[in-house]
Design a protein around this motif. Structure first.
Motif, short mmCIF file in Angstrom:
data_model
loop_
_atom_site.label_atom_id
_atom_site.label_comp_id
_atom_site.label_asym_id
_atom_site.label_seq_id
_atom_site.Cartn_x
_atom_site.Cartn_y
_atom_site.Cartn_z
N GLU A 108 0.85 -1.19 0.00
CA GLU A 108 0.00 0.00 0.00
C GLU A 108 0.89 1.24 0.00
O GLU A 108 1.79 1.36 0.84
CB GLU A 108 -0.90 0.01 1.23
N GLN A 119 -2.10 -4.38 4.80
CA GLN A 119 -2.77 -4.95 5.97
C GLN A 119 -4.23 -5.20 5.60
O GLN A 119 -5.06 -4.29 5.72
CB GLN A 119 -2.68 -3.99 7.16
N PRO A 120 -4.55 -6.39 5.13
CA PRO A 120 -5.93 -6.66 4.71
C PRO A 120 -6.92 -6.41 5.85
O PRO A 120 -6.69 -6.83 6.99
CB PRO A 120 -5.90 -8.15 4.32
N THR A 121 -7.99 -5.71 5.52
CA THR A 121 -9.06 -5.54 6.50
C THR A 121 -9.80 -6.86 6.66
O THR A 121 -9.60 -7.80 5.88
CB THR A 121 -10.05 -4.46 6.04
N VAL A 122 -10.65 -6.94 7.65
CA VAL A 122 -11.46 -8.14 7.85
C VAL A 122 -12.27 -8.43 6.59
O VAL A 122 -12.37 -9.57 6.13
CB VAL A 122 -12.38 -8.00 9.08
N SER A 123 -12.87 -7.37 6.02
CA SER A 123 -13.66 -7.54 4.81
C SER A 123 -12.81 -8.05 3.65
O SER A 123 -13.21 -8.95 2.91
CB SER A 123 -14.33 -6.22 4.43
N GLU A 124 -11.61 -7.45 3.48
CA GLU A 124 -10.72 -7.88 2.40
C GLU A 124 -10.25 -9.31 2.61
O GLU A 124 -10.14 -10.09 1.66
CB GLU A 124 -9.53 -6.94 2.31
N THR A 208 -3.04 -12.39 5.26
CA THR A 208 -4.23 -12.54 6.11
C THR A 208 -3.96 -13.48 7.27
O THR A 208 -4.30 -13.19 8.42
CB THR A 208 -5.41 -13.06 5.26
N TYR A 212 -3.94 -12.11 11.11
CA TYR A 212 -4.99 -12.56 12.01
C TYR A 212 -4.61 -13.85 12.75
O TYR A 212 -5.48 -14.56 13.25
CB TYR A 212 -6.31 -12.68 11.25
N ASP A 258 -8.02 -10.20 15.02
CA ASP A 258 -7.34 -9.25 15.89
C ASP A 258 -5.86 -9.51 15.67
O ASP A 258 -5.46 -10.61 15.27
CB ASP A 258 -7.72 -9.49 17.36
#
Length: 276
Positions: A108, A119-124, A208, A212, A258
């Motif tokens: 990024e 840093q992939p989001t939870v949605s990604e 991911t 996580y 998290d």
């Protein structure tokens, strides 16, 4: 449908979830594998998409593998000057590599701050795994109808390497080989577009899993890969597809959304490359 395969996994899954393209449509894409025959990539970098410069190709490959092996965690800052010194190439060459990794959603670029490992989001993260559950069962279902002896030999050798790495306690190799197994499946299926697509998704999934904190032992088991190869050898596409779907769902189920940030030393990771 061909163009959809060239989008990132996050874009594809998001499009699917929006209802623009049906699950059956994605299955059709995956089932089309094998219509064009391509040789295996043979490395982290797809040979049809090299930079045309061995030094730049080498930097890209080492950075991609560092992501795949969890040596470059999400959020790691990537200063051009530091990387240029470490790899002993110009900053222009480093920019080429970072631009490619940004295109693949692995880096990024933040204005006035620089480049960072994504840093992939939870949605990604869930979108990436949703895309894989849509595409990969179709890949192995199609491969089961045309699998060759050399494909099976390559896949079995890869699984043997996974077991050997796990037995040796070599976590980076275990992680890398687990991700690469899925790339090898796509290469054996013979569709270069899907091979490129999974090349990106493998690294996104690695980020991911690291972000996580999915335990290695639960996130991608060699046993599942072995059973998948056995189903392919038997020509049982439905069993192979079911194993793949269950396998990818287990990866998502192992995630804990998290994470704790950690600092890294780029020079310790890469050392100094020989002068080009």
């Amino acid at each position: 449908m061909f163009l959809l395969c060239q989008q990132s996994g996050v874009q594809i899954a998001a499009t699917f979830r929006s209802g623009i393209v049906s699950a059956a449509g994605y299955e059709a894409v995956a089932s089309a594998v094998g219509e064009r025959s391509e040789g295996p990539m043979g490395s982290a970098l797809n040979r049809s998409e090299t930079f045309g410069n061995p030094a730049v190709d080498g930097v890209y490959e080492r950075m991609y593998l560092a992501i795949l092996e969890h040596r470059l965690p999400p959020g790691t800052k990537l200063p051009e000057e530091n990387l240029a010194t470490i790899f002993e190439v110009s900053r222009t060459k480093i920019r080429q590599v970072l631009a490619r990794l940004e295109h693949e959603k692995l880096v990024e670029a933040i204005p006035n701050r620089g480049c960072f490992i994504a840093q992939p989001t939870v949605s990604e993260a869930t979108d990436t795994l949703a895309a894989r559950r849509i595409i990969e069962p179709g890949i192995v279902r199609a491969l089961a109808t045309r699998v060759q002896a050399d494909h099976l030999a390559r896949l079995r050798a890869h699984v043997d390497d996974e077991y050997a790495a796990a037995a040796a306690g070599d976590d980076p190799a275990t992680i890398r080989l687990a991700g690469e197994f899925h790339n090898v499946l796509a290469e054996c299926a013979g569709n270069s577009a899907l091979a490129r697509f999974l090349h990106e998704l493998a690294a996104l999934t690695s980020l991911t899993i690291l972000l996580y904190e999915a335990p290695i032992a639960r996130s991608c088991l060699p046993d599942d890969h072995l059973h998948l190869v056995e189903a392919l050898e038997a020509g049982d596409g439905e069993t192979a597809a079911n194993i793949m779907h269950r396998h990818l769902q287990a990866v998502q189920d192992s995630l804990v959304f998290d994470h704790t940030e950690r600092t890294v030393d780029l020079e310790a990771i890469f050392g100094h490359a020989p002068a080009s």
